[in-house]
Design a protein around this motif. Structure first.
Motif, mmCIF file in Angstrom:
data_model
loop_
_atom_site.group_PDB
_atom_site.id
_atom_site.type_symbol
_atom_site.label_atom_id
_atom_site.label_comp_id
_atom_site.label_asym_id
_atom_site.label_seq_id
_atom_site.Cartn_x
_atom_site.Cartn_y
_atom_site.Cartn_z
ATOM 1 N N ASP A 45 0.856 -1.200 0.000
ATOM 2 C CA ASP A 45 0.000 0.000 0.000
ATOM 3 C C ASP A 45 0.884 1.240 0.000
ATOM 4 N N GLU A 58 -6.226 7.488 -0.380
ATOM 5 C CA GLU A 58 -6.761 6.670 0.712
ATOM 6 C C GLU A 58 -5.722 6.428 1.801
ATOM 7 N N GLU A 59 -4.445 6.421 1.430
ATOM 8 C CA GLU A 59 -3.389 6.082 2.390
ATOM 9 C C GLU A 59 -2.781 7.289 3.091
ATOM 10 N N ASP A 106 -6.653 5.547 -5.038
ATOM 11 C CA ASP A 106 -6.501 4.399 -4.143
ATOM 12 C C ASP A 106 -5.327 3.619 -4.732
ATOM 13 N N LEU A 144 -3.514 0.992 -4.004
ATOM 14 C CA LEU A 144 -3.591 -0.469 -4.139
ATOM 15 C C LEU A 144 -4.932 -0.922 -3.590
ATOM 16 N N ASP A 145 -5.850 -1.170 -4.498
ATOM 17 C CA ASP A 145 -7.190 -1.593 -4.110
ATOM 18 C C ASP A 145 -7.242 -3.116 -4.020
HETATM 19 MG MG LIG Z 1 -6.306 0.670 -1.111
#
Ligand SMILES: [Mg+2]
Ligand SMILES: O=P(O)(O)OC[C@H]1O[C@](O)(COP(=O)(O)O)[C@@H](O)[C@@H]1O
Ligand SMILES: [Mg+2]
Length: 330
Positions: A64, A87-88, A110, A112-113
């Motif tokens: 991530d 998101e991170e 995002d 790494l989804d």
């Molecule tokens: Mg993610």
């Protein structure tokens, strides 16, 4: 066979915003770099979890953070963005002055989804969304990011699956490009993707059933009743636990994907993130002829209240999402 590369596609596309060519090229490069990291798997020793939690309260995977850093670094150098949000990251990332001279856009992603799948060698992806920066080159504030999904100028995802794909829209349909590992080019393999209007495949996390609201309970019960129930047809179910893979399946063979608000997530507003997951996916789905709703309204019409806002998501084949809406009204 005549191959159209992403570069050729962007040269010939009628771009409402010329800067899109550079922005999409940079995104494609960043996704290729993340694909390498994901693909090398355990060889790099980066498949584990970290001690840290992100702003969402989720334990971060090493990948991530690696993907987030790659996406930030590789997209800022083009000079197109004033800021980025992910998101991170708790707060938006302000692009350093030397790259910000022309920064008229905002990038949300995002990195790494589906990252709970990454050490299982299952599909993961990257989701992205581009907005205009309302104040040109000035420093972006959180409120500058809080634009409805209908204001997006580009949205898409990379899927790191059995092949690596980049699927995107600039408001002229949805186009999918497959990474040719030999040439390093993304090649147009899925022009003008369309979601079948009707379907009989649903995706939902059934383990959460006891917390669902009544309309969701009724709809899924009717799907499960199959040809003997009121819907008069048998349904199939899938759950990859990776939204990119679920949306990709729906673009290829139709179906619906649901992540409702339930008794456990009501306080948080749902599970999926409006700005990094729901908005970009909703625009892709609509551009491919499908529908995307939060159960009450079109996802793209939601006025965001916060960067990390969560939302209920129902998206996919048009007739099935319309059918579901009748359960919410009943
Ligand atoms: Mg993610
Ligand atoms: O844990 P669950 O309920 O299976 O949730 C799966 C959902 O969570 C997500 O993995 C969230 O994405 P992240 O991996 O980016 O946190 C979605 O892709 C997917 O639809
Ligand atoms: Mg995600």
């Amino acid at each position: 066979m005549n191959k159209t590369t992403l570069a050729e596609f962007l040269t010939h596309a009628e771009l409402a915003e010329p800067a899109l060519r550079g922005m999409i090229t940079d995104i494609a490069q960043a996704c290729k770099a993340i694909a390498v990291q994901v693909n090398k798997g355990s060889l790099l020793g980066t498949m584990g979890s970290l001690e840290a939690q992100n702003v969402q309260g989720e334990t971060q995977k090493q990948l991530d953070v690696i993907s987030n850093d790659l996406f930030l670094q590789m997209n800022q150098q083009g000079g197109h963005y004033a800021g980025m949000a992910s998101e991170e990251m708790d707060e938006p990332y302000l692009i350093p002055e030397r790259y910000r001279q022309h920064g008229r856009y905002l990038l949300l992603f995002d990195p790494l989804d589906g990252s709970s799948n990454v050490n299982l060698n299952l599909s993961v992806g990257t989701i992205f969304s581009i907005l205009r920066c309302p104040h040109g080159i000035s420093e972006p504030l959180v409120m500058d990011f809080l634009q409805p999904g209908s204001a997006q100028v580009c949205a898409g995802y990379a899927l790191y699956g059995s092949s690596t794909m980049l699927v995107l829209t600039i408001g002229q349909g949805v186009h999918g490009f497959t990474l040719d590992q030999d040439s390093g080019d993304f090649v147009l393999t899925h022009a003008t993707m369309q979601i079948a209007a009707s379907s009989n495949e649903f995706a939902i996390n059934m383990a959460r059933q006891r917390w669902w609201d009544a309309p969701v309970q009724r709809y899924i019960a009717d799907c499960q009743a199959g040809s003997e129930g009121p819907l008069g047809k048998d349904y199939n179910m899938r759950w990859v636990a990776s939204m990119v893979a679920e949306v990709h399946r729906i673009l290829i063979r139709g179906g619906v994907f649901m992540y409702p608000v339930d008794a456990r997530t009501r306080e948080a507003g749902g599970r999926l993130r409006l700005m990094y997951e729901a908005n970009p996916m909703a625009w892709l789905v609509e551009q491919a002829g499908g529908l995307a709703s939060d159960g009450q309204q079109r996802i793209l019409d939601i006025t965001p209240q916060g960067l990390h806002q969560r939302v209920a998501v129902y998206l996919g084949s048009r007739e099935e999402i319309q059918r579901m809406a009748t359960y919410f009204k009943a």
